[in-house]
Design a protein around this motif. Structure first.
Motif, mmCIF file in Angstrom:
data_model
loop_
_atom_site.group_PDB
_atom_site.id
_atom_site.type_symbol
_atom_site.label_atom_id
_atom_site.label_comp_id
_atom_site.label_asym_id
_atom_site.label_seq_id
_atom_site.Cartn_x
_atom_site.Cartn_y
_atom_site.Cartn_z
ATOM 1 N N LYS A 260 0.834 -1.203 0.000
ATOM 2 C CA LYS A 260 0.000 0.000 0.000
ATOM 3 C C LYS A 260 0.864 1.245 0.000
ATOM 4 O O LYS A 260 0.599 2.205 -0.716
ATOM 5 C CB LYS A 260 -0.905 -0.005 1.238
ATOM 6 C CG LYS A 260 -2.323 -0.439 0.929
ATOM 7 C CD LYS A 260 -3.173 -0.350 2.182
ATOM 8 C CE LYS A 260 -4.308 -1.363 2.106
ATOM 9 N NZ LYS A 260 -4.885 -1.600 3.434
ATOM 10 N N GLU A 261 1.915 1.223 0.813
ATOM 11 C CA GLU A 261 2.816 2.368 0.875
ATOM 12 C C GLU A 261 3.475 2.625 -0.473
ATOM 13 O O GLU A 261 3.608 3.761 -0.913
ATOM 14 C CB GLU A 261 3.893 2.129 1.941
ATOM 15 C CG GLU A 261 3.425 2.505 3.326
ATOM 16 C CD GLU A 261 4.351 1.991 4.411
ATOM 17 O OE1 GLU A 261 5.534 1.706 4.093
ATOM 18 O OE2 GLU A 261 3.895 1.843 5.562
ATOM 19 N N GLU B 273 2.271 1.782 -3.390
ATOM 20 C CA GLU B 273 1.280 2.286 -4.347
ATOM 21 C C GLU B 273 1.063 3.778 -4.194
ATOM 22 O O GLU B 273 0.799 4.485 -5.154
ATOM 23 C CB GLU B 273 -0.044 1.528 -4.169
ATOM 24 C CG GLU B 273 -0.061 0.221 -4.946
ATOM 25 C CD GLU B 273 -1.231 -0.658 -4.578
ATOM 26 O OE1 GLU B 273 -2.107 -0.200 -3.822
ATOM 27 O OE2 GLU B 273 -1.253 -1.808 -5.040
ATOM 28 N N LYS B 274 1.159 4.239 -2.975
ATOM 29 C CA LYS B 274 0.975 5.672 -2.707
ATOM 30 C C LYS B 274 2.090 6.506 -3.336
ATOM 31 O O LYS B 274 1.859 7.613 -3.793
ATOM 32 C CB LYS B 274 0.943 5.904 -1.192
ATOM 33 C CG LYS B 274 -0.460 5.838 -0.611
ATOM 34 C CD LYS B 274 -0.403 6.178 0.868
ATOM 35 C CE LYS B 274 -1.613 5.607 1.601
ATOM 36 N NZ LYS B 274 -1.360 5.537 3.039
ATOM 37 N N GLU B 275 3.288 5.945 -3.360
ATOM 38 C CA GLU B 275 4.437 6.735 -3.821
ATOM 39 C C GLU B 275 4.406 7.045 -5.301
ATOM 40 O O GLU B 275 3.880 6.353 -6.088
ATOM 41 C CB GLU B 275 5.725 5.977 -3.472
ATOM 42 C CG GLU B 275 6.145 6.238 -2.046
ATOM 43 C CD GLU B 275 7.241 5.266 -1.587
ATOM 44 O OE1 GLU B 275 7.878 4.620 -2.454
ATOM 45 O OE2 GLU B 275 7.448 5.166 -0.360
#
Lengths: 124, 234
Positions: free
Chosen positions: A119-120, A122-124
């Motif tokens: 998830k982290e 994907e955020k970047e």
């Protein structure tokens, strides 16, 4: 000697037990692996019941007065062996269940960690 | 130096956050993990919401199986030190750094936090103390090593002991028995004076009804460990 009456009664009980066990194996509610010891015990006692002369000889050899007591004694011994085997199996099962649930917990934590990481990213 | 705090928890929703905050504040170098032993209260959701790492057991394994899961985790993730720490607020995280330093300085395999060296803080009831004394004497007779607090749940282990416990750990009332196993294997075990609090919430896993079973079971278990001693020497 055993009376014929008792012989017949014991025989009927054994045949009924045999029938129930075979029926349950057929229905797959009893694993053949675990039923095997029961089947053997029943067949063994059945043979002695049908041919009491064997029983008389066996009783005499072991110093048992009444042959019918020999049948009870043998049945008792078989039961003990089966119960003990079950306790051993239970210990093994408990061990397996423990290992399995520990593995589930460890994997779940790993999954949780990985999905957080994903998830982290994907955020970047 | 990777260090892990293993916190077994069964229905500790009220005290678990306090325990974790204590560790974050007083032992910041330590990672921590909760082992949720199939709690029936909100322990799991409390931890998940706070972002605390949890090993969630799908069925209740009891304290032994739960703690062992922590050691398995420590072994898998290559931790150098792992310490058991109760989730009910009995233990104080201020000792953790010192305990680890003490272990490293003295090259110990295991360090037990003992209430009975300086005899300060919560000392448990006199009946319990008597039981603990009894195990202490029994262990000394069998292993020759005096352990003043063999039932202490605050124990730090190095890599070797982590591997041993990950492999094999008693199921219920594991503390005295597992110490004997480690001593039989020739590991270096010492004690470290700590002060423990009376538990804040929750009840002891040992009710008065079970204490007779506890005494008998643990006594037998210690003797079984003694019978196994030759296995460990190999």
């Amino acid at each position: 000697m055993m009376t014929l009456k008792l012989q017949v009664i014991i025989g009927i009980f054994l045949l009924m037990a045999l029938f129930v066990i075979i029926y349950m194996i057929k229905k797959r509610s009893l694993d053949l692996k675990y039923a095997l010891s029961w089947l053997l015990a029943i067949v063994f006692v059945l043979v002695l019941d049908c041919f009491p002369i064997l029983l008389v000889k066996l009783s005499a050899a072991l110093g048992v007065w009444a042959p019918v007591n020999m049948i009870f004694f043998l049945g008792f011994c078989f039961s003990l062996v089966i119960i003990f085997t079950l306790t051993v199996m239970l210990s093994r099962m408990a061990e397996r269940v423990r290992k399995l649930s520990q593995a589930v917990a460890l994997n779940e934590e790993k999954l949780e960690r990985m999905s957080k990481l994903l998830k982290e990213r994907e955020k970047e | 130096m990777k260090s892990l705090v293993i916190i077994p928890a069964y229905n500790e929703e009220k005290s678990i956050l306090r325990t974790v905050e204590d560790i974050q504040k007083n032992a910041p170098e330590f990672d921590y993990i909760i082992i949720n032993d199939c709690s029936t209260d909100k322990t799991l959701s409390v931890c998940r919401n706070a972002g605390i790492p949890v090993l969630n057991l799908p069925i209740n394994l009891g304290i032994g199986g739960a703690v062992q899961t922590g050691y398995l985790y420590a072994k898998k993730n290559h931790y150098d030190y792992a310490v058991q720490f109760d989730g009910d607020g009995q233990h104080d995280a201020v000792y953790l750094q010192d305990m680890r330093d003490y272990m490293m300085q003295n090259q110990l395999n295991m360090l037990i936090g003992s209430r009975f060296i300086e005899k300060e803080g919560f000392q448990s009831s006199s009946l319990r103390r008597f039981g603990i004394r009894y195990f202490s004497v029994l262990i000394q007779m069998i292993t020759g090593k005096k352990i003043t607090d063999p039932t202490s749940g605050m124990r730090m282990a190095d890599k070797e002991v982590i591997a041993m416990y990950a492999d094999c750990y008693p199921k219920d009332y594991p503390e005295p028995e597992s110490v004997v196993a480690i001593l039989q294997a020739g590991k270096k075990v010492e004690e470290y004076p700590v002060i423990m609090r009376e538990r804040v919430d929750g009840v002891s896993s040992i009710s008065p009804m079970k204490s007779v079973y506890y005494m008998i079971k643990v006594t037998l278990a210690i003797f079984v460990e003694w019978i196994r001693r030759k296995e460990y020497k190999k």
